[in-house]
Design a protein around this motif. Structure first.
Motif, mmCIF file in Angstrom:
data_model
loop_
_atom_site.group_PDB
_atom_site.id
_atom_site.type_symbol
_atom_site.label_atom_id
_atom_site.label_comp_id
_atom_site.label_asym_id
_atom_site.label_seq_id
_atom_site.Cartn_x
_atom_site.Cartn_y
_atom_site.Cartn_z
ATOM 1 N N UNK A 19 120.549 101.917 33.992
ATOM 2 C CA UNK A 19 121.366 102.078 35.020
ATOM 3 C C UNK A 19 122.779 102.278 34.712
ATOM 4 N N UNK A 20 123.322 103.046 35.081
ATOM 5 C CA UNK A 20 124.927 103.471 35.092
ATOM 6 C C UNK A 20 125.617 103.125 36.456
ATOM 7 N N UNK A 21 126.519 102.376 36.423
ATOM 8 C CA UNK A 21 127.310 101.681 37.630
ATOM 9 C C UNK A 21 128.544 102.391 37.748
ATOM 10 N N UNK A 22 128.654 103.800 38.145
ATOM 11 C CA UNK A 22 130.033 104.317 38.260
ATOM 12 C C UNK A 22 130.940 103.586 39.469
ATOM 13 N N UNK A 23 132.039 103.370 38.918
ATOM 14 C CA UNK A 23 133.051 102.674 40.088
ATOM 15 C C UNK A 23 132.987 101.380 40.007
ATOM 16 N N UNK A 24 132.200 100.621 39.326
ATOM 17 C CA UNK A 24 132.111 99.111 39.050
ATOM 18 C C UNK A 24 133.165 98.689 38.221
ATOM 19 N N UNK A 25 133.161 97.398 38.247
ATOM 20 C CA UNK A 25 134.507 96.750 37.662
ATOM 21 C C UNK A 25 134.004 95.513 36.660
ATOM 22 N N UNK A 26 134.528 95.165 35.690
ATOM 23 C CA UNK A 26 134.190 93.919 34.937
ATOM 24 C C UNK A 26 135.085 92.782 35.191
ATOM 25 N N UNK A 81 125.462 90.113 37.794
ATOM 26 C CA UNK A 81 125.521 91.690 38.534
ATOM 27 C C UNK A 81 126.013 91.480 40.067
ATOM 28 N N UNK A 82 126.908 92.012 40.388
ATOM 29 C CA UNK A 82 127.301 91.728 41.726
ATOM 30 C C UNK A 82 127.150 93.244 42.664
ATOM 31 N N UNK A 103 129.794 91.680 36.095
ATOM 32 C CA UNK A 103 129.916 93.187 36.348
ATOM 33 C C UNK A 103 129.835 93.260 38.215
ATOM 34 N N UNK A 104 130.854 93.716 38.807
ATOM 35 C CA UNK A 104 130.889 93.962 40.343
ATOM 36 C C UNK A 104 130.976 95.154 40.701
ATOM 37 N N UNK A 105 130.668 95.472 41.911
ATOM 38 C CA UNK A 105 130.876 96.794 42.756
ATOM 39 C C UNK A 105 129.755 97.902 42.230
ATOM 40 N N UNK A 106 128.348 97.267 41.701
ATOM 41 C CA UNK A 106 127.297 98.293 41.665
ATOM 42 C C UNK A 106 126.624 98.812 42.791
ATOM 43 N N UNK A 107 126.038 99.526 42.596
ATOM 44 C CA UNK A 107 125.580 100.381 43.736
ATOM 45 C C UNK A 107 123.911 99.949 44.024
ATOM 46 N N UNK A 108 123.845 98.874 44.375
ATOM 47 C CA UNK A 108 122.365 98.134 44.663
ATOM 48 C C UNK A 108 122.691 97.302 45.680
ATOM 49 N N UNK A 109 121.702 97.429 47.120
ATOM 50 C CA UNK A 109 122.037 96.701 48.156
ATOM 51 C C UNK A 109 121.936 97.407 49.089
ATOM 52 N N UNK A 110 122.641 96.762 50.242
ATOM 53 C CA UNK A 110 122.654 97.440 51.467
ATOM 54 C C UNK A 110 123.878 98.439 51.897
ATOM 55 N N UNK A 111 123.196 99.286 52.680
ATOM 56 C CA UNK A 111 124.456 100.550 53.117
ATOM 57 C C UNK A 111 125.189 101.140 51.841
#
Length: 317
Positions: free
Chosen positions: A169-176, A244-245, A273-281
């Motif tokens: 899984x690659x999380x574009x726009x995430x941040x460490x 992972x957040x 790692x924060x800002x991953x696209x898993x979750x609500x909305x």
């Protein structure tokens, strides 16, 4: 080590659709979700709880006994290759109170998919029968019912049908928030439910694990309380490898939430790692529970060291 992996699905498989929590928000959306499943070759069988509109309490899909009976039947009957939750809400923990796990054959894993309140069920599956499960979109919820062209739906089906093609899984726009890399077992879910499970017989500690957390519609002080409870649960967090957040939408000022995440999870001595696209909305990727993986916070990736699902059986049942 990776938990027991269910076999991948195949076109023609019969799958159960039910509620373990609240009634579906819209029967029309449920029907659209069922059509999306049929469009990719699945044969969904709708259980009574997915049709209940709140016959006992408006926030529960049927009685606790009815939800537990539907879930037990879906998990134990070899007719069903998978179990798809129609929606979340509230009530999964009430359902778990009445589950008789001795009726479920732990040696015959099957795919179970859901998120939000279903976190409680996914944790229970890991504890009680030791199966890999999927924190992913639900049949009557946005991203699924809108059709097979939706990102959430496509990502889920790719994993269900061709797990060998989903190795990262690659999380574009995430941040460490905290740089580094770590290996461990993928665990977690919606933060409120993780915290609510503490002290029960279905809480799964994160020793040697990568903890995923997300939530929705919680005021900042409530998130603060939940995060603080999680970090103070030292027996639960002992041996943590990484965090992972995901999304924390409808929860106030995003900058406030970002500061809170950094403060509550940035000093635990593990990559975050924060800002991953898993979750609500969000356009949601599916996150497996119980698979050995490598988190690279700097690269914004999660690489599965074991294939998430086993190859499909040649003959079902």
């Amino acid at each position: 080590m990776t938990l027991l992996r269910p076999p991948a699905l195949r076109p023609g498989d019969t799958v159960a659709v039910l509620c373990a929590s609240s009634p579906v928000p819209s029967q029309r959306h449920l029907e659209s979700g069922l059509r999306a499943m049929e469009s990719v070759g699945l044969r969904p069988e709708v259980f009574g709880t997915a049709r209940d509109t709140g016959s006992r309490y408006d926030y529960l899909a049927g009685t606790d006994a009815e939800r537990a009976a539907d879930l037990t039947r879906a998990l134990s009957d070899p007719k069903y290759a998978g179990v798809f939750l129609a929606c979340g809400g509230y009530g999964a923990q009430r359902t778990l109170e009445l589950m008789d796990w001795s009726r479920v054959d732990a040696s015959a894993p099957k795919v179970v998919v859901g998120y939000s309140d279903v976190t409680a069920l996914l944790e229970a599956i890991a504890v009680k029968v030791g199966w890999v499960s999927l924190f992913g979109p639900m049949v009557a919820c946005s991203g699924f019912w809108q059709g097979p062209g939706e990102y959430d739906f496509k990502e889920l089906m790719k994993l269900l049908y061709t797990p060998s093609a989903v190795r990262r899984l690659t999380f574009r726009g995430s941040r460490a928030l905290v740089p580094g890399a770590a290996e461990g077992l993928t665990l977690g879910g919606t933060a409120t439910l993780i915290a609510a499970n503490f002290g029960t017989d279905t809480s799964y500690p994160v020793r040697d694990g990568i903890l995923f957390l997300e939530d929705v519609d919680e005021l900042p002080f409530r998130l603060d309380r939940i995060f603080t409870q999680i970090r103070r649960a030292t027996a639960y967090l002992e041996g943590l490898r990484g965090i992972i957040l995901g999304t924390f939408t409808e929860s106030g000022n995003p900058e406030h939430i970002d500061r809170l995440l950094a403060e509550r999870f940035g000093d635990l001595g593990v990559p975050v790692l924060a800002g991953v696209n898993i979750g609500h909305n969000c356009e949601m990727q599916t996150y497996p529970i119980g698979v050995t993986a490598r988190l690279d916070a700097d690269a914004g990736t999660l690489t599965f060291l074991d294939q998430v699902l086993a190859e499909p059986h040649s003959v079902r049942g």
